[in-house]
Design a protein around this motif. Structure first.
Motif, short mmCIF file in Angstrom:
data_model
loop_
_atom_site.label_atom_id
_atom_site.label_comp_id
_atom_site.label_asym_id
_atom_site.label_seq_id
_atom_site.Cartn_x
_atom_site.Cartn_y
_atom_site.Cartn_z
N UNK A 110 -4.61 -0.51 0.42
CA UNK A 110 -4.74 -1.46 1.54
C UNK A 110 -3.37 -1.94 2.00
N UNK A 111 -3.18 -1.95 3.32
CA UNK A 111 -1.90 -2.30 3.89
C UNK A 111 -2.09 -2.85 5.30
N UNK A 112 -1.02 -3.41 5.84
CA UNK A 112 -1.02 -3.88 7.23
C UNK A 112 0.24 -3.35 7.91
N UNK A 113 0.22 -3.34 9.21
CA UNK A 113 1.39 -2.98 10.02
C UNK A 113 1.79 -4.23 10.80
N UNK A 114 2.86 -4.92 10.36
CA UNK A 114 3.19 -6.22 10.96
C UNK A 114 3.65 -6.16 12.41
N UNK A 115 4.15 -5.03 12.87
CA UNK A 115 4.65 -4.94 14.25
C UNK A 115 3.84 -3.97 15.10
N UNK A 146 3.26 -3.07 5.18
CA UNK A 146 3.28 -3.97 4.03
C UNK A 146 2.07 -3.61 3.18
N UNK A 147 2.31 -3.12 1.96
CA UNK A 147 1.22 -2.80 1.05
C UNK A 147 0.80 -4.09 0.35
N UNK A 148 -0.48 -4.42 0.44
CA UNK A 148 -0.99 -5.72 -0.02
C UNK A 148 -0.72 -5.96 -1.50
N UNK A 183 3.77 -1.28 -9.23
CA UNK A 183 3.01 -1.01 -8.01
C UNK A 183 3.72 0.08 -7.21
N UNK A 184 3.10 1.25 -7.17
CA UNK A 184 3.68 2.40 -6.50
C UNK A 184 3.59 2.24 -4.99
N UNK A 185 4.67 2.54 -4.30
CA UNK A 185 4.70 2.48 -2.84
C UNK A 185 4.74 3.90 -2.32
N UNK A 186 3.68 4.35 -1.65
CA UNK A 186 3.62 5.73 -1.16
C UNK A 186 4.20 5.91 0.22
N UNK A 187 4.90 4.90 0.73
CA UNK A 187 5.49 5.00 2.07
C UNK A 187 6.96 5.34 1.98
#
Length: 187
Positions: A110-115, A146-148, A183-187
């Motif tokens: 789960x993530x969001x795109x702030x811009x 942003x990964x939650x 917490x792995x970040x796949x981006x």
């Protein structure tokens, strides 16, 4: 007298409505290829514009979008973000793209795109449980991500576990456990 007041109000509203039209201004140019060299360049939308006479087809191209990415990681996915930093020709167009490769049973956390926001997502699946790929369009030349879980449980400094326990309605020990995870970040 009431009729005159009504008519006067109607005329004022009609004039205000005709004056209060809004639209985007015409662009100064058809494209603005981003360049990191500020000399002899025009600054637009956070990036400098390359001299239009020096623009090449490569400024609008990314090589390797068709190449599968490595999904051998804890979440089983790999996100390739194609934004203005990788495709300079996207500057001022208000769009970007993401390729998401999935291993069998992989996920994009789960993530969001702030811009920006995600638009159409196109999935390609193979029925034999082999890797899948998705393409997402975004409404910004650099939507960010942003990964939650990373933000909530992996922040530095850490968020007070008492606050998180109350917010998620779980025992404080659960929060302490989650905050100790990688917490792995796949981006």
């Amino acid at each position: 007298m009431k009729g005159v007041c009504f008519l006067l109000t109607l005329v004022v509203l009609a004039l205000a409505t005709s004056i209060a039209t809004a639209s985007d201004p015409s662009p100064l140019q058809d494209f603005c290829v981003a360049v990191d060299e500020p000399h002899k360049a025009l600054f637009v939308n956070g990036k400098y514009c390359k001299d239009p006479k020096l623009v090449k087809a490569e400024d609008f191209f990314f090589s390797g979008l068709n190449t599968p990415r490595d999904t051998n990681n804890p979440v089983g996915s790999n996100v390739t973000q194609l934004n203005v930093d990788k495709i300079p020709g996207l500057n001022t167009l208000g769009i970007s793209l993401a390729r998401i490769d999935y291993a069998p049973y992989g996920q994009n956390p789960p993530h969001i795109h702030p811009r920006g926001s995600e638009g159409m997502i196109h999935f390609q699946f193979n029925p034999e449980h082999t890797p899948a790929v998705a393409f997402a369009g975004l409404s910004s030349q650099n939507a960010g991500v942003i990964t939650i879980a990373n933000t909530v449980f992996g922040s530095n400094p850490a968020i007070n576990p008492d606050i998180l326990a109350r917010a998620f309605q779980v025992d404080k020990n659960v929060i302490n456990y989650l905050q100790k995870q990688f917490w792995y970040d796949n981006n």
